[in-house]
Design an enzyme around this catalytic site. Sequence first.
Site, PDB file in Angstrom:
ATOM      1  CG  HIS A   1     -23.483 -14.053  11.948  1.00  0.00           C
ATOM      2  ND1 HIS A   1     -23.178 -14.273  10.628  1.00  0.00           N
ATOM      3  CD2 HIS A   1     -23.846 -12.747  12.037  1.00  0.00           C
ATOM      4  CE1 HIS A   1     -23.333 -13.145   9.950  1.00  0.00           C
ATOM      5  NE2 HIS A   1     -23.741 -12.210  10.780  1.00  0.00           N
TER       6      HIS A   1
ATOM      7  CG  HIS B   1     -28.494 -10.854   6.565  1.00  0.00           C
ATOM      8  ND1 HIS B   1     -27.988 -10.506   5.326  1.00  0.00           N
ATOM      9  CD2 HIS B   1     -27.601 -10.377   7.466  1.00  0.00           C
ATOM     10  CE1 HIS B   1     -26.851  -9.857   5.478  1.00  0.00           C
ATOM     11  NE2 HIS B   1     -26.588  -9.766   6.763  1.00  0.00           N
TER      12      HIS B   1
END
Length: 285
Positions: free
Chosen positions: A12, A47
Amino acid sequence: ADNRRPIWNLGHMVNAVKQIPTFLNDGANAIEADITFKGAVPTYSYHGTPCDFGRDCIRWEYFDVFLRTLREYTTPGNSKYREKFILFVLDLKTGSLNNHEVRKAGENVAKGLLENYWNNGNNGGRAYVVLSLPDIAHYEFIRTFKEVLKTAGHENLLDKVGYDLSGPYWPSLPSLDSVHEAFKKAGVDGHVWLSDGLTNWAKLGDMARLKEIIKSRDSENGFISKVYYWSVDKYSTTRTALDVGVDGIMTNYPYVIIDVLNENGYKDKYRLATYDDNPWETFKN
């Protein structure tokens, strides 16, 4: 024949090139990266804050460099090649784009992948790619993406591409019927991955949505190829997700998934997916 369910163990938020080997060494056979846009231009794998607990949210790379690095890890004969690295998910942060920008973004991502990952069809990376969009209203991204590859004479590369339309998450998730409708508008039949999940600091729900997606996947006229769940960091949640019937688990700790896949009661039912497993086929046992 091996009739165990193949599992995609997705690292992830792998956004810096230095993180790629770390996650692969920990047992991931796939990774997920966050693609951030400036207007319609995919610019960074990044992110930003907030992100999952225990993770550095601001690791990043330029999009083209990131793709070229992925290519090295997935091209047989390259010194960095990893045979077990078979798929990556691009989590496309198109949430703030207008419709015109969404269409342009689809073109730009296609051009970026074609040049930097597929090397213009000349012995490029071999991994499968899942394009994940945050809003079912962004289905036109997929149409323009496909158009670019067709026009460039590389329609065959679409065999390697799957799609995930998973949102919007607010104010409430779209019904599976409206998700299916969006895929039809996108011209997508098969090659569908659907995800459900929570940040790792959220309390685990009853997985009702996940179970609904899995039931749809396994139904007579299901449109979903594979279902993945995020982000799973605990042994107990990994077991529950496998018991429910997921095909993929997105995790900050890939070795946790590997450990569970090796446990009694799991190793006879599940195994790590390999390159020979078709990610666009629904598993039937």
